[in-house]
Enzyme design. Structure first.
Site, PDB file in Angstrom:
ATOM      1  N   LYS A 153       0.829  -1.224   0.000  1.00  0.00           N
ATOM      2  CA  LYS A 153       0.000   0.000   0.000  1.00  0.00           C
ATOM      3  C   LYS A 153       0.851   1.257   0.000  1.00  0.00           C
ATOM      4  CE  LYS A 153       0.594   1.202   4.522  1.00  0.00           C
ATOM      5  NZ  LYS A 153       0.833   2.522   5.139  1.00  0.00           N
ATOM      6  N   THR A 213      -4.029   5.257   3.373  1.00  0.00           N
ATOM      7  CA  THR A 213      -2.739   5.775   2.936  1.00  0.00           C
ATOM      8  C   THR A 213      -2.823   6.456   1.574  1.00  0.00           C
ATOM      9  OG1 THR A 213      -1.744   3.917   4.132  1.00  0.00           O
ATOM     10  CG2 THR A 213      -0.303   5.157   2.697  1.00  0.00           C
TER      11      THR A 213
END
Length: 334
Positions: free
Chosen positions: A192, A249
């Site tokens: 991620k 994120t």
């Protein structure tokens, strides 16, 4: 039931390590955080504030800090929060300082650049006597430090031990969910960060929110493909340590990885971006090794590959975007 976990050591005095230490500190639990910089240890002990990495957040006066890793040797459990590329060195320094069977909860999100190993393998290499666990999920340090509601994946093979650890870690506002797929939790946390750089680039270039959403969705597919190829479980990547952390994120400029991507998209040089920061942007080191790992396993990860190429200076941001847009049309599959 007798409580076995009463003392905790946190390895890493950055924002995330400090937030975890703050969360763990309570009336019936003692916490000692190791900080590489003596001045950070001093600030936590005297001013009850991490002035370097989490300024403005009042810390529990009961939280204590040290700059000597040997001080952690009698702790009931350890949380390893040093940056991924420095985790091996800190674990090596703990040799002879932990008791066999001590849980070490890995909280760094990355892949070691030199070896291509995830943090659980690094732990096995350096401290085979430890019990590995992984804590990962959508959790900004400032939110956890302030006691805002947060939920994470807590992966450990021993369910009974994990249940007891979670009971010691959890608060009404910090909810760990027990899992057994350590590798899946690590893959989500590492990938991620790379995808967040891609999302930041798209927004920095002004490509719009539609492109941003497409990158998250197709990035999730890349993450899942790699996880399945490495033997992790699909369900883990659709949970907090996968999709949950990916959405957070990739959707906030508070993310160091996304803000790095935004700066790249606006034409700034990577060296200048990183040079202006006092905290590590994990996705920068992870991208090249992730590209290598995917190639070795025959996993198609075009978004992550493009980020790696930009990071290594092989192509420009504009060339990376063009390459992705010119890919052949095909069915939407994982």
């Amino acid at each position: 039931m007798t409580k076995h976990f009463k003392t905790f050591g946190v390895i890493g005095g950055g924002a995330w390590g400090t937030a975890i230490a703050q969360m763990l500190t309570r009336a019936d639990q003692d916490v000692l955080i190791w900080c590489r910089e003596p001045e950070i240890s001093d600030a936590i002990n005297t001013r009850h504030e991490n002035t370097g990495f989490l300024p403005g957040v009042a810390l529990n006066p009961a939280l204590k800090a040290t700059s000597d890793l040997a001080d952690l040797h009698l702790m009931d459990a350890l949380f390893a929060v040093a940056p991924a590329q420095h985790t091996r060195a800190t674990l090596m320094a703990l040799k002879g300082h932990i008791r066999p069977g001590t849980p070490v909860v890995l909280c760094s999100k990355g892949i070691e650049l030199k070896t291509g190993e995830f943090m659980t393998q690094v732990l096995k290499d350096e401290l085979p006597e430890a019990v590995p666990a992984v804590m990962s999920g959508p959790s900004f340090a400032i939110d956890v430090a302030k006691g805002l509601p947060t939920a994470v994946t807590f992966a450990i093979e021993d369910e009974a031990l994990g249940t007891e650890l979670i009971a010691a870690v959890a608060t009404p506002n910090f909810r760990p969910y027990l899992a057994h797929d350590l590798l899946g939790a690590e893959i989500g946390g590492a990938v991620k960060n790379v995808l967040a750089i891609a999302c930041g680039i798209a927004l920095g270039k002004g490509l719009g929110r539609s492109a941003h959403a497409a990158l998250i969705a197709r990035g999730s597919a890349e993450m899942t493909r790699l996880a399945l190829a490495l033997g992790a479980e699909r369900e883990t990547l659709s949970g907090l340590s996968g999709l949950g952390d990916l959405v957070l994120t990739c959707s906030s400029e508070t993310s160091r990885n996304m803000s790095c991507g935004m700066a790249l998209g606006k034409g700034e040089r990577l060296e200048d971006i990183l040079g202006a920061r006092n905290a590590v942007t994990e996705g920068v080191a992870t991208a090249p090794v992730l590209k290598r790992l995917a190639a070795e396993r025959g996993v198609d990860m075009p978004i992550c590959d493009a980020v790696a190429d930009v990071i290594e200076g092989a192509i420009s941001v504009d060339e990376a975007i063009q390459q992705l847009l010119m890919r052949p049309n095909k069915a939407e599959t994982v």
